[in-house]
Design a protein around this motif. Structure first.
Motif, PDB file in Angstrom:
ATOM      1  N   HIS A 116       3.891  -1.081   3.584  1.00 17.35           N
ATOM      2  CA  HIS A 116       3.274   0.236   3.388  1.00 17.35           C
ATOM      3  C   HIS A 116       4.357   1.277   3.166  1.00 17.35           C
ATOM      4  O   HIS A 116       5.329   1.353   3.915  1.00 17.35           O
ATOM      5  CB  HIS A 116       2.423   0.624   4.592  1.00 17.35           C
ATOM      6  N   ILE A 117       4.167   2.093   2.134  1.00 17.86           N
ATOM      7  CA  ILE A 117       5.159   3.090   1.738  1.00 17.86           C
ATOM      8  C   ILE A 117       4.576   4.477   1.945  1.00 17.86           C
ATOM      9  O   ILE A 117       3.471   4.774   1.459  1.00 17.86           O
ATOM     10  CB  ILE A 117       5.555   2.892   0.261  1.00 17.86           C
ATOM     11  N   GLY A 118       5.292   5.325   2.672  1.00 15.91           N
ATOM     12  CA  GLY A 118       4.782   6.664   2.928  1.00 15.91           C
ATOM     13  C   GLY A 118       5.862   7.608   3.399  1.00 15.91           C
ATOM     14  O   GLY A 118       7.009   7.206   3.622  1.00 15.91           O
ATOM     15  N   ASP A 119       5.472   8.867   3.567  1.00 20.37           N
ATOM     16  CA  ASP A 119       6.450   9.909   3.904  1.00 20.37           C
ATOM     17  C   ASP A 119       6.394  10.349   5.358  1.00 20.37           C
ATOM     18  O   ASP A 119       7.246  11.118   5.799  1.00 20.37           O
ATOM     19  CB  ASP A 119       6.236  11.135   3.012  1.00 20.37           C
TER      20      ASP A 119
ATOM     21  N   VAL B  70       8.080   1.266   4.661  1.00 22.62           N
ATOM     22  CA  VAL B  70       9.173   1.838   3.874  1.00 22.62           C
ATOM     23  C   VAL B  70       8.923   3.340   3.867  1.00 22.62           C
ATOM     24  O   VAL B  70       7.959   3.814   3.261  1.00 22.62           O
ATOM     25  CB  VAL B  70       9.206   1.284   2.438  1.00 22.62           C
ATOM     26  N   LEU B  71       9.753   4.077   4.583  1.00 19.95           N
ATOM     27  CA  LEU B  71       9.534   5.505   4.787  1.00 19.95           C
ATOM     28  C   LEU B  71      10.427   6.327   3.865  1.00 19.95           C
ATOM     29  O   LEU B  71      11.630   6.072   3.764  1.00 19.95           O
ATOM     30  CB  LEU B  71       9.804   5.873   6.242  1.00 19.95           C
TER      31      LEU B  71
ATOM     32  N   PRO C  99      -0.776  -7.539  -5.258  1.00 18.77           N
ATOM     33  CA  PRO C  99      -1.790  -6.481  -5.292  1.00 18.77           C
ATOM     34  C   PRO C  99      -1.294  -5.196  -4.629  1.00 18.77           C
ATOM     35  O   PRO C  99      -0.472  -5.227  -3.714  1.00 18.77           O
ATOM     36  CB  PRO C  99      -2.970  -7.087  -4.532  1.00 18.77           C
ATOM     37  N   VAL C 100      -1.826  -4.070  -5.112  1.00 22.93           N
ATOM     38  CA  VAL C 100      -1.357  -2.753  -4.672  1.00 22.93           C
ATOM     39  C   VAL C 100      -2.559  -1.865  -4.362  1.00 22.93           C
ATOM     40  O   VAL C 100      -3.558  -1.877  -5.092  1.00 22.93           O
ATOM     41  CB  VAL C 100      -0.490  -2.075  -5.752  1.00 22.93           C
ATOM     42  N   ALA C 101      -2.436  -1.085  -3.297  1.00 21.87           N
ATOM     43  CA  ALA C 101      -3.516  -0.176  -2.902  1.00 21.87           C
ATOM     44  C   ALA C 101      -2.951   1.174  -2.508  1.00 21.87           C
ATOM     45  O   ALA C 101      -1.752   1.328  -2.262  1.00 21.87           O
ATOM     46  CB  ALA C 101      -4.312  -0.756  -1.731  1.00 21.87           C
ATOM     47  N   VAL C 102      -3.837   2.141  -2.452  1.00 27.19           N
ATOM     48  CA  VAL C 102      -3.556   3.429  -1.821  1.00 27.19           C
ATOM     49  C   VAL C 102      -4.234   3.432  -0.460  1.00 27.19           C
ATOM     50  O   VAL C 102      -5.372   2.962  -0.323  1.00 27.19           O
ATOM     51  CB  VAL C 102      -4.091   4.597  -2.679  1.00 27.19           C
ATOM     52  N   LEU C 103      -3.533   3.938   0.549  1.00 25.06           N
ATOM     53  CA  LEU C 103      -4.121   4.162   1.868  1.00 25.06           C
ATOM     54  C   LEU C 103      -3.802   5.594   2.258  1.00 25.06           C
ATOM     55  O   LEU C 103      -2.661   5.924   2.581  1.00 25.06           O
ATOM     56  CB  LEU C 103      -3.566   3.186   2.907  1.00 25.06           C
ATOM     57  N   SER C 104      -4.815   6.452   2.206  1.00 22.66           N
ATOM     58  CA  SER C 104      -4.593   7.893   2.367  1.00 22.66           C
ATOM     59  C   SER C 104      -5.422   8.468   3.499  1.00 22.66           C
ATOM     60  O   SER C 104      -6.619   8.185   3.611  1.00 22.66           O
ATOM     61  CB  SER C 104      -4.964   8.617   1.060  1.00 22.66           C
ATOM     62  N   ASN C 105      -4.783   9.287   4.332  1.00 26.61           N
ATOM     63  CA  ASN C 105      -5.519  10.100   5.290  1.00 26.61           C
ATOM     64  C   ASN C 105      -6.119  11.279   4.531  1.00 26.61           C
ATOM     65  O   ASN C 105      -5.422  12.243   4.205  1.00 26.61           O
ATOM     66  CB  ASN C 105      -4.590  10.617   6.396  1.00 26.61           C
ATOM     67  N   CYS C 106      -7.391  11.188   4.236  1.00 25.42           N
ATOM     68  CA  CYS C 106      -8.058  12.224   3.454  1.00 25.42           C
ATOM     69  C   CYS C 106      -9.504  12.312   3.916  1.00 25.42           C
ATOM     70  O   CYS C 106     -10.252  11.334   3.805  1.00 25.42           O
ATOM     71  CB  CYS C 106      -7.992  11.901   1.965  1.00 25.42           C
ATOM     72  N   SER C 107      -9.901  13.467   4.429  1.00 31.93           N
ATOM     73  CA  SER C 107     -11.251  13.625   4.978  1.00 31.93           C
ATOM     74  C   SER C 107     -12.241  14.186   3.969  1.00 31.93           C
ATOM     75  O   SER C 107     -13.424  14.334   4.287  1.00 31.93           O
ATOM     76  CB  SER C 107     -11.211  14.538   6.213  1.00 31.93           C
TER      77      SER C 107
ATOM     78  N   SER D 168       0.851  -1.192   0.000  1.00 27.40           N
ATOM     79  CA  SER D 168       0.000   0.000   0.000  1.00 27.40           C
ATOM     80  C   SER D 168       0.886   1.241   0.000  1.00 27.40           C
ATOM     81  O   SER D 168       1.988   1.236   0.547  1.00 27.40           O
ATOM     82  CB  SER D 168      -0.951   0.018   1.201  1.00 27.40           C
ATOM     83  N   PHE D 169       0.374   2.280  -0.648  1.00 26.65           N
ATOM     84  CA  PHE D 169       1.081   3.555  -0.740  1.00 26.65           C
ATOM     85  C   PHE D 169       0.251   4.653  -0.098  1.00 26.65           C
ATOM     86  O   PHE D 169      -0.968   4.736  -0.326  1.00 26.65           O
ATOM     87  CB  PHE D 169       1.304   3.951  -2.206  1.00 26.65           C
TER      88      PHE D 169
END
Length: 205
Positions: free
Chosen positions: A169-172, A188-189, A108-116, A4-5
């Motif tokens: 999970h890949i994120g910043d 993976v940061l 499989p690949v997904a997006v996981l986003s904090n978005c309201s 997931s990204f």
């Protein structure tokens, strides 16, 4: 392997409005909704209680802020105006497409986003030319939980039909995206691994 990204700040750059309350007010006015004189105060006030880590739709918050000042507006109008207020130019970050492609070669690949804001993540993916690259798009407003809460990572694992402990999970954001480790997955940061180096990092996963 399932991956997931994070979206904003990881795969795309999209600046937030400098004054969100003003941006929402302008969008509401453009849609024909009367904006209260003390709108900024109404927007900044909490209008619902929720447990730590839970996400609430910003459009629902905007509707409640209007109602608190005696203004009623159709829910679809409020939702569209809220989305319009946060639509800013989207740029795909260098290395994003290659990183997603490398992940897709492994599972499989997904997006996981904090978005309201409902619809904002999907719109950003489309504008960045990434909309068709994912098996699932999970947002905090969609699943009801924000990273780093374990329920957010469980939601994306469920969407990929994978145990959370097998997820990369890949994120910043070390705090939000690093929360994957609490459910047994691997983070993976980008603070440690540049986006262009993600394909090689996935080889070590």
């Amino acid at each position: 392997m399932s991956t997931s990204f994070d979206l904003f700040g990881t795969l795309v750059d999209a600046p937030r409005p400098e004054a969100p309350a003003t941006a929402v007010a302008d969008a509401l006015a453009a849609a024909g909704v009367r904006v209260p004189d003390d709108w900024t105060a109404a927007y900044r006030q909490p209008h619902a209680d929720h447990a730590p880590g839970m996400e609430r739709s910003l459009s629902a918050h905007v509707a409640d802020a209007l109602e608190s000042r005696g203004v009623e507006a159709p829910s679809d109008t409020v939702r569209a105006a809220t989305l319009a207020a946060f639509e800013t130019p989207v740029q795909r970050r260098p290395g994003a497409a290659a990183a997603v492609e490398a992940a897709a070669e492994r599972g499989p690949v997904a997006v996981l986003s904090n978005c309201s804001v409902p619809g904002l993540a999907e719109r950003a993916l489309s504008q960045a030319g990434l909309a068709d690259r994912f098996d699932a798009v999970v947002t905090s407003v969609g699943c009801g939980w924000r990273k780093p809460h374990a329920n957010a990572f469980q939601a994306v694992a469920d969407a990929l039909d994978a145990p959370p402990e097998t997820l990369v999970h890949i994120g910043d954001d070390p705090e939000a995206d690093g929360g994957i480790t609490a459910v047994g997955g691997r983070a993976v940061l980008l603070t440690e691994t540049p986006l262009q180096a993600v394909p090689a990092a996935l080889d070590d996963a």
